[in-house]
Scaffold this motif. Structure first.
Motif, PDB file in Angstrom:
ATOM      1  N   ALA A  15      30.431  38.312  38.022  1.00 10.90           N
ATOM      2  CA  ALA A  15      29.192  37.922  37.291  1.00 10.90           C
ATOM      3  C   ALA A  15      28.896  39.877  36.810  1.00 10.90           C
ATOM      4  CB  ALA A  15      27.895  38.650  38.190  1.00 10.90           C
ATOM      5  N   ASN A  16      28.978  40.526  37.549  1.00  9.32           N
ATOM      6  CA  ASN A  16      28.582  42.160  37.045  1.00  9.32           C
ATOM      7  C   ASN A  16      30.204  42.008  35.428  1.00  9.32           C
ATOM      8  OD1 ASN A  16      27.060  43.024  38.070  1.00  9.32           O
ATOM      9  ND2 ASN A  16      28.098  43.903  40.034  1.00  9.32           N
ATOM     10  N   GLN A  17      31.298  41.853  35.433  1.00 10.12           N
ATOM     11  CA  GLN A  17      32.402  41.850  34.405  1.00 10.12           C
ATOM     12  C   GLN A  17      31.853  41.228  33.647  1.00 10.12           C
ATOM     13  OE1 GLN A  17      34.907  43.851  34.723  1.00 10.12           O
ATOM     14  NE2 GLN A  17      34.282  45.425  36.370  1.00 10.12           N
ATOM     15  N   TRP A  18      31.703  39.863  34.000  1.00 11.25           N
ATOM     16  CA  TRP A  18      30.622  39.289  32.611  1.00 11.25           C
ATOM     17  C   TRP A  18      29.531  39.749  32.060  1.00 11.25           C
ATOM     18  CZ3 TRP A  18      33.431  35.389  29.780  1.00 11.25           C
ATOM     19  CH2 TRP A  18      32.799  34.332  28.469  1.00 11.25           C
ATOM     20  N   ASN A  19      28.550  40.146  32.325  1.00  8.88           N
ATOM     21  CA  ASN A  19      27.768  40.575  31.614  1.00  8.88           C
ATOM     22  C   ASN A  19      28.344  41.823  31.164  1.00  8.88           C
ATOM     23  OD1 ASN A  19      25.896  39.230  32.632  1.00  8.88           O
ATOM     24  ND2 ASN A  19      24.949  39.685  34.154  1.00  8.88           N
ATOM     25  N   PHE A  20      28.638  43.122  31.310  1.00  8.88           N
ATOM     26  CA  PHE A  20      29.522  44.315  30.661  1.00  8.88           C
ATOM     27  C   PHE A  20      29.825  42.953  29.634  1.00  8.88           C
ATOM     28  CE2 PHE A  20      32.228  46.803  29.686  1.00  8.88           C
ATOM     29  CZ  PHE A  20      32.085  48.199  29.685  1.00  8.88           C
ATOM     30  N   ALA A  21      31.130  42.064  30.060  1.00 10.39           N
ATOM     31  CA  ALA A  21      31.694  41.652  28.230  1.00 10.39           C
ATOM     32  C   ALA A  21      31.628  41.156  27.030  1.00 10.39           C
ATOM     33  CB  ALA A  21      32.730  41.155  28.985  1.00 10.39           C
ATOM     34  N   LYS A  22      29.663  40.964  27.748  1.00 10.89           N
ATOM     35  CA  LYS A  22      28.923  40.273  26.973  1.00 10.89           C
ATOM     36  C   LYS A  22      28.461  41.055  26.144  1.00 10.89           C
ATOM     37  CE  LYS A  22      26.554  37.522  30.145  1.00 10.89           C
ATOM     38  NZ  LYS A  22      25.542  35.814  29.894  1.00 10.89           N
ATOM     39  N   ALA A  23      27.870  42.167  26.894  1.00 10.02           N
ATOM     40  CA  ALA A  23      26.791  42.845  26.150  1.00 10.02           C
ATOM     41  C   ALA A  23      28.124  44.140  24.861  1.00 10.02           C
ATOM     42  CB  ALA A  23      26.108  43.897  27.199  1.00 10.02           C
ATOM     43  N   ASN A  24      29.737  43.783  26.027  1.00  8.98           N
ATOM     44  CA  ASN A  24      29.900  44.834  24.281  1.00  8.98           C
ATOM     45  C   ASN A  24      31.442  44.173  23.923  1.00  8.98           C
ATOM     46  OD1 ASN A  24      29.442  47.669  25.613  1.00  8.98           O
ATOM     47  ND2 ASN A  24      29.782  46.632  27.553  1.00  8.98           N
ATOM     48  N   CYS A  25      31.102  42.175  23.637  1.00 14.63           N
ATOM     49  CA  CYS A  25      31.703  41.552  23.005  1.00 14.63           C
ATOM     50  C   CYS A  25      33.509  41.904  23.242  1.00 14.63           C
ATOM     51  CB  CYS A  25      31.235  42.286  22.013  1.00 14.63           C
ATOM     52  SG  CYS A  25      29.746  41.624  21.129  1.00 14.63           S
ATOM     53  N   LYS A  26      33.062  41.970  24.176  1.00 10.35           N
ATOM     54  CA  LYS A  26      34.972  41.616  24.506  1.00 10.35           C
ATOM     55  C   LYS A  26      35.199  40.358  25.611  1.00 10.35           C
ATOM     56  CE  LYS A  26      35.440  46.798  25.485  1.00 10.35           C
ATOM     57  NZ  LYS A  26      36.483  47.439  24.808  1.00 10.35           N
ATOM     58  N   LYS A  27      36.337  40.485  25.778  1.00  6.85           N
ATOM     59  CA  LYS A  27      37.000  39.346  26.389  1.00  6.85           C
ATOM     60  C   LYS A  27      37.418  39.573  27.457  1.00  6.85           C
ATOM     61  CE  LYS A  27      39.956  37.462  22.253  1.00  6.85           C
ATOM     62  NZ  LYS A  27      41.459  37.348  20.768  1.00  6.85           N
ATOM     63  N   MET A  28      37.360  38.043  27.782  1.00 12.36           N
ATOM     64  CA  MET A  28      38.214  38.124  29.375  1.00 12.36           C
ATOM     65  C   MET A  28      38.885  37.031  30.039  1.00 12.36           C
ATOM     66  SD  MET A  28      34.605  39.181  32.019  1.00 12.36           S
ATOM     67  CE  MET A  28      35.772  38.899  33.577  1.00 12.36           C
ATOM     68  N   VAL A  29      40.082  37.276  30.855  1.00 13.00           N
ATOM     69  CA  VAL A  29      39.882  36.242  31.597  1.00 13.00           C
ATOM     70  C   VAL A  29      39.755  36.118  33.178  1.00 13.00           C
ATOM     71  CG1 VAL A  29      42.819  35.730  32.287  1.00 13.00           C
ATOM     72  CG2 VAL A  29      42.709  36.295  29.942  1.00 13.00           C
ATOM     73  N   LEU A  30      39.626  34.752  33.038  1.00  8.65           N
ATOM     74  CA  LEU A  30      38.947  34.147  34.937  1.00  8.65           C
ATOM     75  C   LEU A  30      40.225  33.186  34.716  1.00  8.65           C
ATOM     76  CD1 LEU A  30      36.820  35.094  32.986  1.00  8.65           C
ATOM     77  CD2 LEU A  30      35.710  34.862  35.222  1.00  8.65           C
ATOM     78  N   GLY A  31      40.762  33.174  36.086  1.00 10.51           N
ATOM     79  CA  GLY A  31      41.170  32.512  36.757  1.00 10.51           C
ATOM     80  C   GLY A  31      41.811  31.472  38.236  1.00 10.51           C
ATOM     81  N   ILE A  32      42.857  31.283  38.722  1.00 13.70           N
ATOM     82  CA  ILE A  32      43.194  31.200  40.365  1.00 13.70           C
ATOM     83  C   ILE A  32      44.288  30.448  40.321  1.00 13.70           C
ATOM     84  CG2 ILE A  32      42.454  29.297  41.669  1.00 13.70           C
ATOM     85  CD1 ILE A  32      40.642  28.227  40.141  1.00 13.70           C
ATOM     86  N   VAL A  33      45.024  31.666  41.507  1.00 16.19           N
ATOM     87  CA  VAL A  33      45.729  32.171  41.859  1.00 16.19           C
ATOM     88  C   VAL A  33      45.984  30.365  42.863  1.00 16.19           C
ATOM     89  CG1 VAL A  33      48.235  32.925  42.384  1.00 16.19           C
ATOM     90  CG2 VAL A  33      46.705  34.108  41.080  1.00 16.19           C
ATOM     91  N   ASP A  34      47.474  30.150  43.270  1.00 13.27           N
ATOM     92  CA  ASP A  34      47.531  29.229  43.858  1.00 13.27           C
ATOM     93  C   ASP A  34      48.789  29.291  44.782  1.00 13.27           C
ATOM     94  OD1 ASP A  34      46.043  26.647  45.680  1.00 13.27           O
ATOM     95  OD2 ASP A  34      47.578  26.204  45.952  1.00 13.27           O
ATOM     96  N   ILE A  35      49.071  29.224  46.296  1.00  6.26           N
ATOM     97  CA  ILE A  35      50.624  29.371  46.613  1.00  6.26           C
ATOM     98  C   ILE A  35      51.028  28.096  46.547  1.00  6.26           C
ATOM     99  CG2 ILE A  35      51.851  30.025  48.435  1.00  6.26           C
ATOM    100  CD1 ILE A  35      50.016  32.412  49.371  1.00  6.26           C
ATOM    101  N   ASP A  36      51.937  27.448  46.358  1.00  3.34           N
ATOM    102  CA  ASP A  36      52.823  26.652  46.353  1.00  3.34           C
ATOM    103  C   ASP A  36      53.193  25.796  47.790  1.00  3.34           C
ATOM    104  OD1 ASP A  36      52.343  26.027  43.719  1.00  3.34           O
ATOM    105  OD2 ASP A  36      54.270  26.806  42.953  1.00  3.34           O
ATOM    106  N   PHE A  37      52.590  24.653  48.052  1.00  2.99           N
ATOM    107  CA  PHE A  37      52.951  24.324  48.788  1.00  2.99           C
ATOM    108  C   PHE A  37      53.540  24.572  50.270  1.00  2.99           C
ATOM    109  CE2 PHE A  37      56.042  21.760  46.224  1.00  2.99           C
ATOM    110  CZ  PHE A  37      55.257  20.615  45.820  1.00  2.99           C
ATOM    111  N   PHE A  38      51.977  25.415  49.974  1.00  2.00           N
ATOM    112  CA  PHE A  38      51.133  26.340  51.181  1.00  2.00           C
ATOM    113  C   PHE A  38      51.505  25.354  52.423  1.00  2.00           C
ATOM    114  CE2 PHE A  38      48.739  29.323  54.152  1.00  2.00           C
ATOM    115  CZ  PHE A  38      50.145  30.425  54.116  1.00  2.00           C
TER     116      PHE A  38
END
Length: 315
Positions: A165-188
């Motif tokens: 939430a903090n990173q997203w708000n900072f990015a909005k305030a400064n017109c920045k791009k962000m990548v958000l994502g999910i990592v999942d281990i295969d066949f864990f």
């Protein structure tokens, strides 16, 4: 060596705590600074009207606050402080020449953690401040432990919610791009069934550290938010290629060369990533973006695995 002396020596080596002293008398500020300058980072403020902006800037761990000051007295300043959600938990000790029990009661009723009358004894002030700093240290330690996944030592879902939430708000305030994502281990699950949960725990730690190192090099961070599921963000700077960074994350997992004979994808352990890149704006929340990333992860998990499915949302 007494307990308080031992405490002072322990804290003197790093000065990780900030003490803000607010008083309109320069002599008092000099005395307080001389008492604590070898133990804490001491910041002084002589003008009470400037104190709020200073508090917001430095976010002190503890405030020593005079009551009788021109233009804005200590009680009034403290009431302003309590009205600010991000500031109202900062502990305050009143140090004042007001001698009446009614004034002391007023200070404590407002919420101050202590009330010291002037003229003060240096030793008593030192002991009281050190006692409250120790409470602050213990509270911060408990808070940090509450934000850490004990197995991988990554920050956990609770910390993810705060940081993202903090990173997203900072990015909005400064017109920045962000990548958000999910990592999942295969066949864990198959890995745990084949090699045992104890070995699975070792694998989780190894994978977490491998991906953490890659993301850290690019200003990103990763969080354990499920069994074998990790959330992450990367602040995107000019000329950064996020897809390449994410491919490096997967390569770092493969480079561990952890045998996984039960995997349908590979003879070694692999992972999959679903991610979204966006110029931060008011149209999306972190939760919505994670849902999009989860859709991308679903696609890769139902096709090749050991790959990145990545979408850019146009500005």
């Amino acid at each position: 060596m007494g307990e308080q002396d031992s405490y002072t020596n322990r804290r003197a080596s790093d000065k990780q705590f900030t003490l803000l002293c607010i008083d309109d008398e320069s002599a008092n500020l000099k005395i307080l600074a001389s008492i604590f300058k070898d133990t804490y980072k001491v910041v002084v403020c002589k003008q009470p009207k400037k104190a709020m902006s200073m508090i917001e800037d430095i976010m002190p761990d503890l405030i020593l606050l005079d009551v009788v000051m021109p233009e804005l007295n200590g009680f009034e300043l403290y009431e302003q402080l309590k009205q600010q959600p991000i500031l109202n938990n900062i502990p305050v000790i009143f140090i004042t020449g007001l001698q009446s029990a009614a004034d002391e009661e007023k200070g404590l009723v407002l919420g101050a953690c202590d009330y010291i009358q002037k003229p003060f004894n240096y030793g008593i002030v030192r002991v009281r401040v050190n006692t409250h700093m120790e409470i602050i240290r213990q509270r911060k330690l408990l808070e940090s432990l509450a934000n850490i996944d004990s197995l991988t030592e990554l920050p956990n879902r609770r910390k993810w919610q705060e940081d993202s939430a903090n990173q997203w708000n900072f990015a909005k305030a400064n017109c920045k791009k962000m990548v958000l994502g999910i990592v999942d281990i295969d066949f864990f699950k198959k890995y745990n069934d084949a090699y045992g949960h104890q070995q699975g725990d070792i694998v989780l730690r190894k994978v977490a550290n491998a991906i953490r190192r890659v993301l850290f090099d690019h200003g990103g961070a990763i969080y354990r938010c499920g069994g074998e599921e990790f959330y992450f963000y990367i602040p995107i700077e000019k000329n950064m290629d996020a897809e390449t960074i994410l491919a490096q994350c997967l390569e770092s997992v493969s480079a561990l060369e952890i045998q996984h004979q039960a995997s349908i994808t590979s003879s070694i352990l692999t992972a999959s990533i679903g991610a979204v890149e966006i110029l931060a704006n008011e149209d999306y929340s972190v939760e919505q973006l994670l849902s999009i990333a989860d859709e991308q992860l679903y696609q890769v998990k139902n096709t090749t695995r050991n790959a990145v499915h990545y979408i850019r949302i146009p500005a």
